[in-house]
Design an enzyme around this catalytic site. Structure first.
Site, PDB file in Angstrom:
ATOM      1  CB  CYS A 263      60.407  40.528  36.234  1.00  9.98           C
ATOM      2  SG  CYS A 263      60.614  41.235  34.619  1.00  9.98           S
TER       3      CYS A 263
ATOM      4  CG  ASP B 256      57.416  30.516  37.143  1.00 11.60           C
ATOM      5  OD1 ASP B 256      57.961  29.941  36.189  1.00 11.60           O
ATOM      6  OD2 ASP B 256      57.445  31.745  37.317  1.00 11.60           O
TER       7      ASP B 256
ATOM      8  CD  GLN C 260      65.025  31.516  35.064  1.00 15.82           C
ATOM      9  OE1 GLN C 260      66.028  30.892  34.698  1.00 15.82           O
ATOM     10  NE2 GLN C 260      64.693  32.663  34.517  1.00 15.82           N
TER      11      GLN C 260
ATOM     12  CG  HIS D 170      59.275  36.652  36.602  1.00 16.89           C
ATOM     13  ND1 HIS D 170      58.267  37.247  35.884  1.00 16.89           N
ATOM     14  CD2 HIS D 170      60.400  36.862  35.893  1.00 16.89           C
ATOM     15  CE1 HIS D 170      58.758  37.786  34.787  1.00 16.89           C
ATOM     16  NE2 HIS D 170      60.056  37.583  34.774  1.00 16.89           N
TER      17      HIS D 170
ATOM     18  CE  LYS E 201      62.336  33.023  31.227  1.00 16.79           C
ATOM     19  NZ  LYS E 201      63.195  34.225  31.176  1.00 16.79           N
TER      20      LYS E 201
END
Ligand code: PLP
Length: 440
Positions: free
Chosen positions: A395, A229, A232, A152, A255
């Site tokens: 993104c 990261d 997700q 991303h 999220k």
């Protein structure tokens, strides 16, 4: 008022997918899922962008604002003390959720800010801030920062900028033709010059769960810092920062059933203690003169200015909700939906599911390209049927470019997604193809 999830977390063994009944009951906690769009019941398949919020989360934020609202860590009055207590309780809740200590969680406004926090702290260290304790964060010519081609933009541009500010070189682990990380190339790229490796746990385009172990082992072998990261992954999978053996992780509250405006950075305690601050100002200092300031220990050193207290409290309610349902069960539910989604879309002629050839486990998220039809047209057609998906490059322009396309359509699930909703998007895509081919 509903304050507990519809699913009974104790009813089924850990890791057993949610039953249809359980999903139906927990959907009652999400008022927005009863909405109609263009005369159709909303089918919300854009949780990868932002998740919907249960009443427990909406209530927690309102409850804080109506009974406890005050600035934290400041006033001597009762409300301020109580607000501080719930704010710090929220931090402890998130710490437990990811297997960290409370002092290792820094509140930010989102994951993007958390990644920039690391990058700017490192460039401040590179300017000589933080004394010898900050040596590990110093970068200069000859040093390398490593990231991947699937990131991303939030986990790419801060490293581009950090390299430009410090003279370090940014190296990028390439993808193969399917979109998988090339681990052979990673083994060559990660070397003695690598000071930091930053990569995504779960791709926000492909939905695959990357092999954290392999990448962390390569970084550890050369003493590089590891930034994960987890935007997700944390909402969809059980996540333990110690088991993963990472140095930093970032998440976004919106999220994972929480509000917007709140995210967090996990940092290994000794690293946060050695890192110079990013934002400076009120609330992060001990002593200030007109020419200099001394800083508080972490996490407060990284929390300058008035904090997002109601958002933190609501995020803690979201985490309680997820924990009550059970992360292993949510992961199993979404793995099942993800397989169904990929199988259903792959079976449609003219549809290419990005990364479907990758032999890695995946979450309930898939992006696809429809031959001859722009993703915006697919998205518009689905929206007319009440189906919310994401279109564009998500993104992640370098990933799309590598796969030879400029945009795709993405469907993403969450704990409240039903199999019927996945069927609806599969059917909707078939109908879109029929419609546009007829018109062509
Ligand atoms: C993998 C990944 N990283 C980072 C981000 C950035 O999150 P935010 O915009 O909430 O800061 C996102 C958001 O879509 C994401 O999917």
């Amino acid at each position: 008022m509903s304050t507990s999830p519809g699913a009974d977390a104790t009813a089924a063994p850990s890791g057993h997918p949610l039953t249809e009944d359980e999903v139906r009951r927990l959907r009652e906690d999400f008022p927005i899922l009863r909405a109609d769009v263009h005369g159709h019941p909303l089918v919300y398949l854009d949780s990868g962008a932002t998740a919907q919020r249960p009443l427990a989360v909406l209530d927690a934020e309102r409850e804080f604002a109506t009974t406890l609202n005050a600035a934290v860590h400041r006033g001597a009055h009762t409300l301020a003390a109580e607000a501080t207590e719930v704010f710090e309780d929220a931090r402890a809740t998130l710490a437990r959720f990811v297997g960290a200590d409370e002092g290792e969680i820094v509140w930010t406004s989102n994951a993007t800010e958390a990644l920039n926090l690391i990058a700017y702290s490192m460039s401040n260290a590179s300017l000589g801030r933080g004394g010898s304790a900050a040596d590990r964060f110093r970068l200069g010519e000859g040093d390398e920062i490593v990231t991947t081609e699937m990131e991303h933009h939030a986990n790419l541009i801060p490293w581009q900028e950090l390299a430009a500010r410090t003279g370090a070189t940014l190296r990028v682990i390439p993808l193969d033709d399917d979109g998988a990380l090339r681990l052979d190339a990673a083994a060559e790229i990660i070397g003695e010059r690598t000071k930091l490796l930053a990569f995504t746990h779960v791709s926000n385009v492909l939905g695959v769960i990357n092999p954290v172990d392999t990448l962390v082992a390569a970084a550890r072998a050369v003493g590089a810092l590891v930034v994960l990261d987890a935007c997700q992954s944390a909402p969809h999978l059980p996540l333990d920062v110690r088991t993963l053996d990472i140095d930093f992780a970032v998440i976004s509250g919106h999220k994972m059933l929480g509000p917007t405006g709140i995210g967090a950075l996990y940092g290994r305690r000794e690293l946060l203690e050695a890192m110079p601050p990013f934002l400076t100002g009120g609330s992060m200092i001990t002593t200030v003169t007109t020419t200099a300031a001394e800083y508080l220990p972490p996490p407060q050193r990284f929390e300058a200015g008035t904090q997002r207290v109601s958002q933190a409290v609501a995020l803690a309610a979201a985490i309680d909700y997820l924990s009550d349902v059970g992360m292993p069960r949510i992961a199993a539910h979404e793995a099942e939906l993800g397989r169904h989604l990929v199988d259903g879309l792959t079976a449609i002629e003219g549809v290419r599911v990005l990364g479907s050839g990758i032999a890695l486990p995946r979450v309930g998220l898939a992006s696809f390209d429809v031959e001859g039809i722009h993703s915006h047209d697919v998205g518009q057609f689905l929206d007319d049927l009440g189906i919310a998906v994401r279109v564009g490059h998500h993104c992640a322009q370098p990933l799309h470019r590598r796969l030879g396309i400029i945009s795709s359509t993405r469907a993403s699930t969450y704990l409240y997604t039903t199999r019927a909703e996945v069927d609806a998007v599969i059917d909707g895509v078939s109908r879109a193809i029929e419609f546009f081919r007829r018109g062509a």
